[in-house]
Design an enzyme around this catalytic site. Structure first.
Site, PDB file in Angstrom:
ATOM      1  N   ASP A 202      13.879   4.271  -4.831  1.00 36.70           N
ATOM      2  CA  ASP A 202      12.445   4.120  -4.618  1.00 36.70           C
ATOM      3  C   ASP A 202      11.913   5.296  -3.779  1.00 36.70           C
ATOM      4  O   ASP A 202      12.540   5.693  -2.802  1.00 36.70           O
ATOM      5  CB  ASP A 202      12.216   2.798  -3.865  1.00 36.70           C
ATOM      6  CG  ASP A 202      10.759   2.397  -3.805  1.00 36.70           C
ATOM      7  OD1 ASP A 202      10.165   2.186  -4.875  1.00 36.70           O
ATOM      8  OD2 ASP A 202      10.216   2.276  -2.692  1.00 36.70           O
ATOM      9  N   GLU A 256      12.952   7.916  -8.355  1.00 37.45           N
ATOM     10  CA  GLU A 256      11.510   7.823  -8.571  1.00 37.45           C
ATOM     11  C   GLU A 256      10.905   9.051  -7.904  1.00 37.45           C
ATOM     12  O   GLU A 256      10.782   9.099  -6.676  1.00 37.45           O
ATOM     13  CB  GLU A 256      10.938   6.534  -7.956  1.00 37.45           C
ATOM     14  CG  GLU A 256       9.479   6.348  -8.314  1.00 37.45           C
ATOM     15  CD  GLU A 256       8.674   5.464  -7.356  1.00 37.45           C
ATOM     16  OE1 GLU A 256       7.602   5.000  -7.744  1.00 37.45           O
ATOM     17  OE2 GLU A 256       9.104   5.253  -6.208  1.00 37.45           O
TER      18      GLU A 256
END
Ligand code: GLC
Length: 533
Positions: A202, A256
């Protein structure tokens, strides 16, 4: 399960809250996922990526983690998670879990300890606590803004401020601190020991901050902002890679990485760092032949020097669903466009999303499918305000409706909510539109013309067609509003973005088409897979 599977895998994203509810509380869970493994096997995907299932107060739907090494009771237990991993592996499905290293939850024991210990304490050094500016420290330490709106700093009762690039309930870790580094290595090993096959990272680019915390307004143009893409982040991933490589299953990382500079993006994919990164330029591109061709060429050129496979992503749990996006006047993804509802022609969007499926499933590299994409679900643009749960809604002062419209629980069966998402009587955490009767997995399974049938067939062909595992692609001659490319020596894909039907290149067989051909020609917003030898 051998070789470098991740170089050409089809990976399905599960957003656990909204996938399937096994316990009846209206929230998806591990029991629900286990109950649907047969569906995922039949769909034909190679791996799953699960959005966070860790202990969390759910201020950002689980992206605020209070314990990285346990499962939230809403989702189940660690024992259930382990059973799920074993069952998925038995079916030949690999599992990638989410790891959230930029920030934790304000309920994480280390943040609680930092609050209790007070200014100047060693506990506070694991985070970014600073005194404020102004005569009484009443101004934030710098001008950084939260991704969810408002300042990126929150003041605590003793007067200090802490940094959070997202919600105030998500304090940013200080990656200069050895405890933080050590603890994440422990977390990686914890899940690797349980057999996971990889991690989706993330906010992968933001872990390291410029320690001087300079005002953004003072920064020169053309250098990364002081909270993102700092050179020091690469050292972290080199260390992580060594850990992953030391496991027999050879776990992978997918970052990401919302970076605009392709060269800087590629640095994360060097052979001793992350294996792959999400292709957000592809996800953001308009439904337009020239734009998409440019993105595809640039993607392949960016990845080649670092020998990393490209990824092809049409949507995820943060952005507008494809059927709706492609049915709008502006077919790009931009954060501005996600703030509010926009009119969409869903029949047109569906036609294009079908063609986009054949495009993304036949490009060289890894492909991601976000749950519900295979059903052709639209964005739910008219959720009542009182159910909106995304922190963007509150943080923006109710100007950004947030991401809930792509997170509505999946319709599985039957002709009324909860559509088999929850056991009968369960009330899904976001309301499903009654017209989703036509979009249930059950209804689509029976329909040869459905999106689900298209995805199942395409994924089967993807596995059976060796040309689709070949490296790279060759553009074939075509009109300006048509994309036509060959893979290997016997496969071609043609996508028509223009209004006029397009001629097909020479072929021996039509393998699959996203819509009916008209007198052997490819109509507007339609794609076809051809055998060419
Ligand atoms: C990522 C996630 C998103 C989350 C944010 C903060 O962008 O995909 O859902 O809100 O990080 O963790």
């Amino acid at each position: 399960m051998s070789g470098e599977w991740w170089r050409h895998a089809a990976i399905y994203q599960i957003y656990p809250r909204s996938f399937a509810d096994g316990t009846g509380d209206g929230i998806g869970d591990v029991a629900g996922i286990r109950g649907r493994l047969g569906y995922l096997k039949d769909l034909g995907i190679d791996a799953l990526w699960l959005s966070p299932w860790y202990t969390s107060p759910m201020a950002d739907a689980g992206y605020d983690v209070a314990d990285y090494r346990d499962i939230d009771p809403v989702f189940g237990t660690l024992a259930e998670a382990e059973a799920f991993l074993a069952e998925a592996h038995d079916l030949g499905i690999r599992v990638i879990v989410d790891i959230v290293p930029n920030h934790c939850s304000d309920r994480h024991p280390w943040f609680q300890a930092a609050l209790a210990a007070g200014p100047g304490s060693p506990e506070r050094q694991r985070f970014w606590f600073r005194p404020g500016r102004g005569d009484n420290g009443e101004q934030p330490p710098n001008d950084w803004q939260s991704n969810f709106g408002g300042p990126a700093w929150t003041r605590v009762p003793d007067g200090e401020w802490y940094l959070h690039l997202f919600a105030p309930e998500q304090p940013d870790w200080n990656w200069e601190h050895p405890d933080v580094r050590e603890d994440f290595l422990r977390t990686l090993r914890f899940w690797l020991d349980r057999g996971v096959d990889g991690f989706r990272i993330d906010v992968a680019e933001a872990l390291v901050k410029d320690p001087a915390l300079p005002d953004f307004a003072d920064m020169p143009i053309g250098v990364p902002a002081p909270w993102t893409d700092q050179d020091g982040v690469h050292e972290i991933y080199r260390e992580w890679r060594k850990v992953a490589d030391s496991y027999p299953q050879g776990a992978i990382f997918v970052g990401e990485l919302w970076l605009t500079d392709p060269e800087r993006f590629a640095r994360y994919l060097r052979p001793d760092e992350l294996h792959t990164g999400f292709n957000f330029p592809f996800l953001s591109a308009a439904w337009e032949a020239r734009d998409l061709r440019t993105v595809i060429d640039r993607t392949l050129a960016t990845h080649a020097p670092v020998s990393a496979p490209a990824t092809w992503v049409l949507s995820n749990h943060d952005v507008t669903r494809v059927v709706t996006r492609y049915g709008r006047a502006d077919t790009r993804h931009t954060w501005d466009l996600t703030r509010e509802a926009h009119p969409a022609d869903l029949a047109l969007g569906m036609k294009r999303a079908r063609a986009a499926a054949l495009l993304s499933l036949s490009l060289p590299g890894t492909v991601y499918v976000y749950q519900g994409e295979e059903l052709g679900l639209p964005e739910v643009q008219d959720l009542p305000e009182e159910v909106l749960a995304d922190p963007r809604w509150v943080r923006s002062g109710h100007t950004d409706r947030g991401r809930d419209g792509c997170r509505v629980p999946l319709p599985w069966s039957g002709d009324a909510p909860p559509f088999g998402f929850s056991p009968a009587g369960g009330r899904p955490w976001l309301p499903q539109p009654p017209e989703w009767t036509a979009w249930t997995a059950e209804a689509e399974s029976r329909d040869p013309g459905s999106m689900l049938t298209l995805y199942r067939t395409a994924l089967r062909l993807r596995h059976e067609t060796p040309a689709l595992l070949a490296d790279g692609l060759r553009w074939l001659p075509s009109a300006a509003d048509v994309l036509a490319y060959a893979r290997g020596d016997s496969f071609a894909c043609v996508v028509n973005f223009g209004a006029e039907p397009a001629e097909l290149p020479e072929h021996t067989e039509i393998l699959l088409a996203s819509g009916d051909l008209v007198a052997g020609r490819l109509p507007a917003d339609t794609a076809v897979w051809l055998r060419t030898a």
